[in-house]
Motif scaffolding. Structure first.
Motif, mmCIF file in Angstrom:
data_model
loop_
_atom_site.group_PDB
_atom_site.id
_atom_site.type_symbol
_atom_site.label_atom_id
_atom_site.label_comp_id
_atom_site.label_asym_id
_atom_site.label_seq_id
_atom_site.Cartn_x
_atom_site.Cartn_y
_atom_site.Cartn_z
ATOM 1 N N TRP A 98 0.792 -1.253 -0.088
ATOM 2 C CA TRP A 98 0.032 -0.114 0.049
ATOM 3 C C TRP A 98 0.763 1.237 -0.006
ATOM 4 N N SER A 99 1.906 1.310 0.824
ATOM 5 C CA SER A 99 2.634 2.397 0.829
ATOM 6 C C SER A 99 4.218 2.336 0.807
ATOM 7 N N ALA A 100 4.852 3.243 0.582
ATOM 8 C CA ALA A 100 6.629 3.017 0.336
ATOM 9 C C ALA A 100 7.030 2.663 1.645
ATOM 10 N N ARG A 101 6.542 2.991 2.928
ATOM 11 C CA ARG A 101 7.195 2.602 4.061
ATOM 12 C C ARG A 101 7.308 1.033 4.236
ATOM 13 N N SER A 102 6.618 0.284 3.349
ATOM 14 C CA SER A 102 6.852 -1.235 3.408
ATOM 15 C C SER A 102 8.216 -1.702 2.891
ATOM 16 N N TYR A 103 9.042 -0.702 2.329
ATOM 17 C CA TYR A 103 10.501 -0.732 1.693
ATOM 18 C C TYR A 103 11.352 -0.455 2.889
ATOM 19 N N GLN A 104 10.836 -0.204 4.167
ATOM 20 C CA GLN A 104 12.077 -0.126 4.980
ATOM 21 C C GLN A 104 11.863 -1.171 5.979
ATOM 22 N N ASP A 105 13.100 -1.495 6.670
ATOM 23 C CA ASP A 105 13.431 -2.693 7.354
ATOM 24 C C ASP A 105 13.331 -2.536 8.745
ATOM 25 N N ASN A 106 12.807 -1.407 9.551
ATOM 26 C CA ASN A 106 12.433 -1.401 11.032
ATOM 27 C C ASN A 106 11.394 -0.191 11.018
ATOM 28 N N ASP A 107 10.858 -0.086 12.188
ATOM 29 C CA ASP A 107 9.865 0.494 12.638
ATOM 30 C C ASP A 107 10.074 2.020 12.550
ATOM 31 N N PHE A 108 11.498 2.449 13.164
ATOM 32 C CA PHE A 108 11.872 3.859 13.019
ATOM 33 C C PHE A 108 11.966 4.338 11.702
ATOM 34 N N ASP A 109 12.457 3.662 10.637
ATOM 35 C CA ASP A 109 12.579 4.195 9.570
ATOM 36 C C ASP A 109 11.085 4.231 8.891
ATOM 37 N N PHE A 118 8.323 4.960 10.251
ATOM 38 C CA PHE A 118 8.079 6.325 10.767
ATOM 39 C C PHE A 118 8.708 7.377 9.888
ATOM 40 N N ARG A 119 9.996 7.194 9.879
ATOM 41 C CA ARG A 119 10.643 8.472 8.913
ATOM 42 C C ARG A 119 10.126 8.624 7.448
ATOM 43 N N SER A 120 9.649 7.237 7.132
ATOM 44 C CA SER A 120 9.381 7.176 5.686
ATOM 45 C C SER A 120 8.193 8.018 5.328
ATOM 46 N N THR A 121 7.144 8.019 6.638
ATOM 47 C CA THR A 121 6.175 8.871 6.377
ATOM 48 C C THR A 121 6.424 10.289 6.427
ATOM 49 N N ILE A 122 7.205 10.715 7.575
ATOM 50 C CA ILE A 122 7.685 12.046 7.565
ATOM 51 C C ILE A 122 8.149 12.597 6.380
ATOM 52 N N PHE A 123 9.043 12.051 5.579
ATOM 53 C CA PHE A 123 9.708 12.481 4.453
ATOM 54 C C PHE A 123 8.719 12.259 3.356
ATOM 55 N N HIS A 124 7.572 11.470 3.354
ATOM 56 C CA HIS A 124 6.634 11.592 2.333
ATOM 57 C C HIS A 124 6.141 12.876 2.450
ATOM 58 N N GLU A 125 5.640 13.381 3.673
ATOM 59 C CA GLU A 125 5.117 14.667 3.790
ATOM 60 C C GLU A 125 5.971 15.680 3.734
ATOM 61 N N LEU A 126 7.279 15.686 3.777
ATOM 62 C CA LEU A 126 8.058 16.615 3.489
ATOM 63 C C LEU A 126 8.102 16.718 1.957
ATOM 64 N N GLY A 127 8.038 15.469 1.170
ATOM 65 C CA GLY A 127 8.010 15.568 -0.294
ATOM 66 C C GLY A 127 6.697 16.575 -0.749
ATOM 67 N N HIS A 128 5.507 16.449 -0.069
ATOM 68 C CA HIS A 128 4.481 17.463 -0.129
ATOM 69 C C HIS A 128 4.716 18.950 -0.167
ATOM 70 N N HIS A 129 5.495 19.111 0.898
ATOM 71 C CA HIS A 129 6.009 20.641 1.333
ATOM 72 C C HIS A 129 6.785 20.913 0.063
ATOM 73 N N ILE A 130 7.838 20.288 -0.552
ATOM 74 C CA ILE A 130 8.399 20.550 -1.880
ATOM 75 C C ILE A 130 7.652 21.164 -2.743
ATOM 76 N N HIS A 131 6.765 20.099 -3.336
ATOM 77 C CA HIS A 131 6.013 20.525 -4.515
ATOM 78 C C HIS A 131 4.975 21.571 -3.957
#
Length: 617
Positions: A511-522, A524-537
């Motif tokens: 469903w989401s890009a966070r499934s390509y990270q191998d730990n819970d902390f990353d 979490f960061r995957s969603t944070i940087f997803h939202e930062l991507g919105h800020h950039i555009h």
């Protein structure tokens, strides 16, 4: 003073003048860019023209391409001639230095110098090596492409030629900096290649060379690690420049038969207390050990500096054999004596300077977020304190809009809802701040100005430089973080999906890009940087005097609707990325910058790398 020390003193002083000479080449390079753009603008800004048809503007683009080709060829000939003259002078200077040993020094011929400076590789870490000709070729191509992008956009969006002329003129700061970097790097390359030739021509007197880095806070890791290292193979061993804008040089190692006199001599340094001479035998590593902790942290970063101070790690362990910086995780594999880094709480000072705002500059070097192992976590109290100071500081940026584009947002620093997040979430959010700031600076957009609570089904949202966080769903991902949990890598967490092509390439995606990270902390960061991507555009290239909304879109969101990024052309590694343009961009942004570029859409990669170069702004 020994012969080696005398030569080191002479060549160190000389390097100061070489860098000053390079500044002259930089100014000429910037002047060339300014003249080139001015000539292009004059050809665009003709009286009586208001707007172009697509065919006409592209035809004019072809004419301009031929013009730029001729102008760049002329400047290249000028630069190469100036550098050859410089190389010949360097050969004479080197002969004078060797002559101090009581011998008649052999001098390389202009033909040898020309061949060496144009064919010897500039070994930039992470690349197969650049010849100077290739470096100049890439600079020429990049310059032409940047101008062509503006011309093609004008054809797509219907700009008047006056509007196009302005956009071409706006390229000057970026292209001027690049031109200066190429000139500076080429000058140091010629200096060191000529010195190498001089040493080879006199190898009965000179037995090798020593790497000499600049002793200050701006020195790169690769140059720090090589400072003081003696090399014997003139052909195969590394030489400066080790990277673009490298200031390192090499000094000669004299045959002991010719090295007379006592040890002594000094070299300059610029430490925490300002300029001061140090012993010529002082390497960068020895010098750095004498500097205060705050200076070491600034130079190496807190994580590496802590390991350096502990004494078991030398500077050369922070880069690999090719001179590329390695992560702390990779460091474990090359130094078995390294004790695993524990979750030490970093010190944080509520320094008033944190609230003194200065407009950020575009960062140099690697902008990718740190690996999980490189991040040191604060206590919850210190994390909350820093989040508040960070929000207040960033809100002072005048580039933030004076209105609210997104429903439910209000302008200004947002820290009053931090008490609604649990300790683990506060610690996790603070751990993302530095990496988010660096990315915002790289794209020349204002940094975020705070976090607020959001609810419903969304994990997070973004608008007006304020990120909304769902304390329930996002908090669950990092529950136990402050107790040392949630940062264990587990390959079973990774999605096994790969794009194998064909009609049904999309089947089996997570469903989401966070499934390509191998730990819970990353994750979490995957969603944070997803939202930062919105800020950039949302913010990239936005103008302060324009009010954006559904009918007036900022540059990247306008570009999305040009047809180039239609649903048929986009390929997302997650189902959520299919939702719309914006979610496709944000999902790929998270993948690209959190170490999963292999899962990012090539269409996105091409776009984001153009944005990093300043296109469409």
């Amino acid at each position: 003073m020994s012969a080696n020390d005398e030569i080191l003193n002479a060549l160190t002083r000389h390097q100061i003048f070489v860098l000053r000479y390079a500044r002259g080449r930089e100014e000429r390079a910037s002047e060339f860019i300014s003249d080139l753009l001015m000539s292009v603008i004059e050809r665009l800004d003709q009286p009586g023209l208001t707007s172009f048809s697509r065919q006409r503007i592209l035809q004019q683009g072809g004419d301009l391409y031929q013009y730029m080709l001729a102008e760049q060829g002329s400047y290249r000939d000028e630069l190469l001639e100036a550098l050859l003259d410089f190389g010949e002078y360097e050969a004479e200077f080197n002969a004078g230095v060797i002559g101090q040993l009581g011998v008649t020094a052999a001098i390389p011929t202009p033909g040898q110098i020309y061949t060496a400076m144009n064919t010897s590789l500039i070994n930039i870490p992470g690349s197969p090596g650049y010849s100077m000709i290739r470096m100049l070729d890439e600079f020429d191509r990049h310059t032409k492409n940047q101008i062509e992008v503006q011309i093609r956009e004008a054809a797509v969006f219907g700009y008047t030629n006056q509007e196009l002329a302005k956009r071409v003129g706006d390229l000057e700061p970026l292209l001027g900096r690049r031109a200066a970097t190429v000139a500076r790097t080429a000058t140091n390359h010629v200096s060191n290649q000529t010195r190498t030739l001089s040493m080879q021509e006199n190898d009965d007197v000179i037995q090798g060379y020593e790497w000499v880095a600049t002793l200050d806070a701006r020195t790169s890791l690769v140059c720090m690690s090589r400072d003081g290292v003696i090399y014997r193979d003139f052909d195969k061993d590394p030489k400066p420049p080790a990277h673009f804008n490298c200031r390192s040089t090499i000094t000669m190692v004299v045959n002991p038969e010719y090295d007379v006199g006592p040890e002594g001599g000094t070299r300059p340094s610029v430490g925490a207390d300002g300029v001061s001479p140090v012993s010529a035998s002082t390497t960068y590593s020895k010098w750095l050990k004498t500097q205060p902790q705050s200076f070491q942290d600034k130079v190496l970063g807190p994580g590496r500096a802590k390991l350096f101070r502990e004494g078991n790690i030398t500077l050369d362990k922070f880069v690999d054999e090719q001179g590329r910086p390695i992560s702390l995780d990779q460091l474990r594999g090359v130094d078995k004596q390294f004790a695993p880094m524990m979750q030490q709480q970093a010190t944080f000072s509520a320094d008033p300077d944190e609230l003194t705002f200065t407009t950020p500059a575009k960062p140099l070097g690697d902008i990718n977020p740190r690996r999980m192992e490189e991040i040191q976590l604060l206590s919850a109290a210190k994390a909350k304190s820093r989040l508040e100071a960070w929000a207040k500081n960033n809100a002072q940026d005048e580039r933030h809009w004076g209105y609210s584009r997104f429903y439910g947002r209000t302008q200004g620093a947002k820290f009053d809802q931090l008490g609604l997040f649990d300790d683990d979430t506060l610690v996790a959010l603070e751990a993302c701040l530095d990496d988010m700031d660096r990315l915002c600076d790289a794209f020349n957009v204002p940094r975020l100005q705070g976090f607020v609570k959001t609810g419903g089904r969304a994990n997070a949202d973004m608008g007006d430089a304020i990120m909304g966080i769902n304390p329930n769903t996002m908090g669950a991902r990092v529950k136990g973080l402050t107790n040392g949990e949630r940062r264990n890598r587990d390959q079973s967490k990774l999605s096994a999906w790969t794009n194998e092509g064909g009609t049904y390439w999309f089947r089996g995606r997570p469903w989401s890009a966070r499934s390509y990270q191998d730990n819970d902390f990353d994750q979490f960061r995957s969603t944070i940087f997803h939202e930062l991507g919105h800020h950039i555009h949302q913010m990239y290239g936005a103008k302060m005097d324009v009010k954006y909304g559904r009918r007036v879109l900022p540059p990247v969101e306008k570009l999305f609707r040009s047809g180039k990024y239609s649903a048929k052309k986009r390929k997302s590694s997650s189902e959520y990325g299919d939702t719309n343009y914006e979610e496709w961009f944000a999902e790929n942004f998270s993948l690209y910058f959190l170490g999963r570029k292999d899962k990012a859409d090539q269409l996105f990669i091409d776009l984001i790398e153009k944005l990093l170069e300043g296109a469409y702004g």
